[in-house]
Write a protein that holds these residues in place. Structure first.
Motif, short mmCIF file in Angstrom:
data_model
loop_
_atom_site.label_atom_id
_atom_site.label_comp_id
_atom_site.label_asym_id
_atom_site.label_seq_id
_atom_site.Cartn_x
_atom_site.Cartn_y
_atom_site.Cartn_z
N ASP A 1 0.84 -1.18 0.00
CA ASP A 1 0.00 0.00 0.00
C ASP A 1 0.88 1.24 0.00
OD1 ASP A 1 -2.79 -0.37 -0.07
OD2 ASP A 1 -2.86 -0.94 2.03
N ILE A 2 0.42 2.24 -0.71
CA ILE A 2 1.04 3.55 -0.65
C ILE A 2 0.01 4.48 -0.04
CG2 ILE A 2 2.01 5.47 -1.96
CD1 ILE A 2 2.81 3.36 -4.11
N SER A 3 0.30 4.97 1.13
CA SER A 3 -0.60 5.89 1.83
C SER A 3 0.02 7.28 1.75
CB SER A 3 -0.75 5.44 3.29
OG SER A 3 -1.62 6.30 3.98
N THR A 4 -0.74 8.24 1.22
CA THR A 4 -0.18 9.53 0.91
C THR A 4 -1.17 10.66 1.18
OG1 THR A 4 0.63 10.90 -0.93
CG2 THR A 4 -0.85 9.13 -1.49
N PRO A 5 -0.69 11.84 1.52
CA PRO A 5 -1.60 12.98 1.71
C PRO A 5 -2.20 13.48 0.39
CG PRO A 5 0.62 13.51 2.51
CD PRO A 5 0.67 12.14 1.94
N GLY B 1 -5.20 10.55 5.89
CA GLY B 1 -5.82 11.67 6.59
C GLY B 1 -5.06 11.96 7.87
N PRO B 2 -5.58 12.89 8.67
CA PRO B 2 -4.87 13.26 9.90
C PRO B 2 -4.76 12.13 10.92
CG PRO B 2 -7.00 14.36 9.74
CD PRO B 2 -6.78 13.65 8.45
N HIS B 3 -5.62 11.12 10.82
CA HIS B 3 -5.58 10.01 11.78
C HIS B 3 -5.12 8.71 11.15
CE1 HIS B 3 -7.44 12.70 14.61
NE2 HIS B 3 -8.41 12.95 13.74
N SER B 4 -4.49 8.78 9.97
CA SER B 4 -4.00 7.58 9.30
C SER B 4 -2.91 6.92 10.15
CB SER B 4 -3.43 7.93 7.93
OG SER B 4 -4.44 8.40 7.09
N ARG C 1 2.34 -2.22 17.79
CA ARG C 1 1.11 -2.31 17.01
C ARG C 1 0.77 -0.93 16.44
NH1 ARG C 1 -3.94 -5.95 18.40
NH2 ARG C 1 -2.20 -7.15 19.25
N ARG C 2 0.56 -0.86 15.14
CA ARG C 2 0.22 0.41 14.48
C ARG C 2 -1.24 0.41 14.05
NH1 ARG C 2 3.22 4.47 11.66
NH2 ARG C 2 4.79 4.11 13.22
N LEU C 3 -1.73 -0.72 13.53
CA LEU C 3 -3.11 -0.84 13.08
C LEU C 3 -3.64 -2.18 13.54
CD1 LEU C 3 -5.46 0.30 11.31
CD2 LEU C 3 -4.45 -0.96 9.40
N ASP C 4 -4.69 -2.16 14.37
CA ASP C 4 -5.29 -3.40 14.86
C ASP C 4 -5.85 -4.22 13.72
OD1 ASP C 4 -4.82 -3.00 17.61
OD2 ASP C 4 -6.57 -1.71 17.79
N ALA D 1 -3.33 -6.23 9.41
CA ALA D 1 -2.86 -5.46 10.56
C ALA D 1 -1.52 -4.86 10.18
CB ALA D 1 -2.71 -6.35 11.79
N VAL D 2 -1.09 -3.84 10.92
CA VAL D 2 0.22 -3.22 10.67
C VAL D 2 0.92 -3.05 12.01
CG1 VAL D 2 1.42 -1.17 9.80
CG2 VAL D 2 -0.63 -1.99 8.62
N PHE D 3 2.21 -3.38 12.02
CA PHE D 3 3.04 -3.13 13.19
C PHE D 3 4.28 -2.37 12.74
CE2 PHE D 3 4.67 -7.14 11.50
CZ PHE D 3 6.04 -7.01 11.61
N THR D 4 5.01 -1.83 13.70
CA THR D 4 6.30 -1.22 13.40
C THR D 4 7.39 -2.12 13.95
OG1 THR D 4 6.15 0.12 15.40
CG2 THR D 4 5.49 1.17 13.35
N ASP D 5 8.48 -2.23 13.20
CA ASP D 5 9.62 -3.00 13.70
C ASP D 5 10.38 -2.14 14.72
OD1 ASP D 5 11.32 -1.23 12.30
OD2 ASP D 5 11.78 -2.67 10.72
N PRO D 6 11.42 -2.68 15.35
CA PRO D 6 12.13 -1.90 16.38
C PRO D 6 12.73 -0.58 15.88
CG PRO D 6 12.62 -4.21 16.66
CD PRO D 6 11.85 -4.08 15.36
#
Length: 117
Positions: free
Chosen positions: A11-15, A57-60, A88-91, A102-107
């Motif tokens: 996915d490319i998420s962009t403003p 958006g502002p809450h992405s 955890r970034r996105l449940d 779901a999305v998580f962030t690595d260390p």
């Protein structure tokens, strides 16, 4: 979790999703299919979608490119990521035709996506 987790989607998420669609369509010749006002599927080989471009958006939960990996057990993979120092970034949520994501962030703070049943 599957030891064969391989990239299966991105996915490319962009403003500015319209700008991103134009850029990638011209850059790589990707076919685009706007399925919602703020989300476009990107076609791959033989027209099957392989990616999406969405309006952030502002809450992405993230912006930029996120690669999604297919796993056998999404909840277990997300829990393992957290145990290993990820966040955890996105449940988990249902995505029609794809299962759950779901999305998580690595260390290091890089967002990583998971797809599973």
């Amino acid at each position: 979790m599957s030891s064969n987790a391989v990239p299966t989607w991105f996915d490319i998420s962009t403003p500015d999703a319209a700008r991103a669609r134009r850029f990638y369509a011209e850059m790589f010749g990707w076919p685009m299919d706007a399925v919602q006002e703020d989300y476009t599927l990107v076609g791959g080989v033989e027209g099957a979608p392989v990616a999406g471009i969405g309006q952030a958006g502002p809450h992405s939960p993230y912006t930029g490119i996120v690669v999604y990996f297919q796993v056998d057990d999404l909840d277990a993979a997300l829990a393992q990521a957290e145990q290993l120092g990820g966040g955890r970034r996105l449940d988990p949520q249902s995505v029609p035709g794809m299962g759950r994501m779901a999305v998580f962030t690595d260390p290091d703070g890089n967002p990583v996506g998971l797809l599973g049943p």
